[in-house]
Design an enzyme around this catalytic site. Structure first.
Site, PDB file in Angstrom:
ATOM      1  N   HIS A 152       0.818  -1.209   0.000  1.00  0.00           N
ATOM      2  CA  HIS A 152       0.000   0.000   0.000  1.00  0.00           C
ATOM      3  C   HIS A 152       0.854   1.263   0.000  1.00  0.00           C
ATOM      4  O   HIS A 152       0.375   2.327   0.371  1.00  0.00           O
ATOM      5  CB  HIS A 152      -0.939   0.003   1.207  1.00  0.00           C
ATOM      6  CG  HIS A 152      -1.860  -1.166   1.249  1.00  0.00           C
ATOM      7  ND1 HIS A 152      -2.791  -1.420   0.260  1.00  0.00           N
ATOM      8  CD2 HIS A 152      -1.987  -2.181   2.134  1.00  0.00           C
ATOM      9  CE1 HIS A 152      -3.456  -2.526   0.556  1.00  0.00           C
ATOM     10  NE2 HIS A 152      -2.982  -3.009   1.683  1.00  0.00           N
ATOM     11  N   CYS A 206       0.936  13.181  -6.300  1.00  0.00           N
ATOM     12  CA  CYS A 206      -0.218  13.921  -6.804  1.00  0.00           C
ATOM     13  C   CYS A 206      -1.023  12.990  -7.706  1.00  0.00           C
ATOM     14  O   CYS A 206      -0.483  12.403  -8.655  1.00  0.00           O
ATOM     15  CB  CYS A 206       0.238  15.160  -7.581  1.00  0.00           C
ATOM     16  SG  CYS A 206      -1.143  16.050  -8.343  1.00  0.00           S
TER      17      CYS A 206
END
Length: 150
Positions: free
Chosen positions: A120, A128
Site C-alpha cells: 500500500h 499527486c
C-alpha cells in the site's frame, strides 16, 4: 517434547526444506511498536474515508491531510520491534527470501529487511493523483506548515 517444541521443530524443518519463504505481514506485527491495528477488539470504531470521497470532495481531502499532518511524525519516529528485527535476521540468514507488507510504516525497512514490498505504499512519499508528481512526506509537512502557520 512439549507441543511448543514440536511446533518449533516442525517449523524449522519446513523452513530448511523450502526453496523460498516469503513473509506476508499486516498491522499485527507493528502493534508492539505502538502503532494500533485499527481492527482489533480494543480498537476504537472507525469509518475510513473511501478513495471516491477523497478524490471527489475537497472537504474530505482537507480533513484527510489535516489528520495525516497531525499523526505522520509519530509513525516516522516509531521504531521496529522484535518481530521486525527477527524477520530481518531471517533474511540475513537466508531463511526468508523476502518480506511483503500491507503496512505503510516502513518498520521492516528500518529493521534492516532489504527489498521490502510495501503493498500500500509508505507514509514517506506522497504522489499527486492528477500529475504524478512525487515528494517526500517531510517536504509536504514543511509546505503545509508554511501555508498554515500556527
Amino acid at each position: 517434547m512439549t507441543e511448543a517444541a514440536e511446533t518449533h521443530e516442525l517449523a524449522k524443518r519446513w523452513l530448511n526444506d523450502a526453496e523460498r519463504v516469503v513473509a506476508l505481514t499486516g498491522a499485527g506485527i507493528s502493534t508492539d511498536s505502538g502503532i494500533p491495528d485499527y481492527r482489533g477488539p480494543d480498537s476504537p470504531p472507525s469509518n475510513p474515508m473511501t478513495i471516491r470521497q477523497f478524490t471527489s470532495d475537497a472537504a474530505f481531502r482537507q480533513r484527510y491531510w489535516a489528520r495525516n499532518h497531525l499523526g505522520w511524525r509519530h509513525m516516522d519516529q516509531t521504531m521496529p520491534n522484535a518481530g521486525h528485527r527477527a524477520l530481518a535476521a531471517l533474511q540475513r540468514a537466508g531463511i526468508v527470501s523476502g518480506v511483503i507488507t500491507q503496512n505503510v510504516d516502513l518498520l521492516h525497512t528500518k529493521a534492516g529487511s532489504p527489498g521490502v514490498i510495501d503493498l500500500h505504499g509508505s507514509y514517506a512519499r506522497v504522489v499527486c493523483l492528477d500529475c504524478g508528481y512525487t515528494m517526500t512526506r517531510a517536504t509536504l509537512a514543511d509546505l503545509l506548515e508554511q501555508a498554515n502557520p500556527g
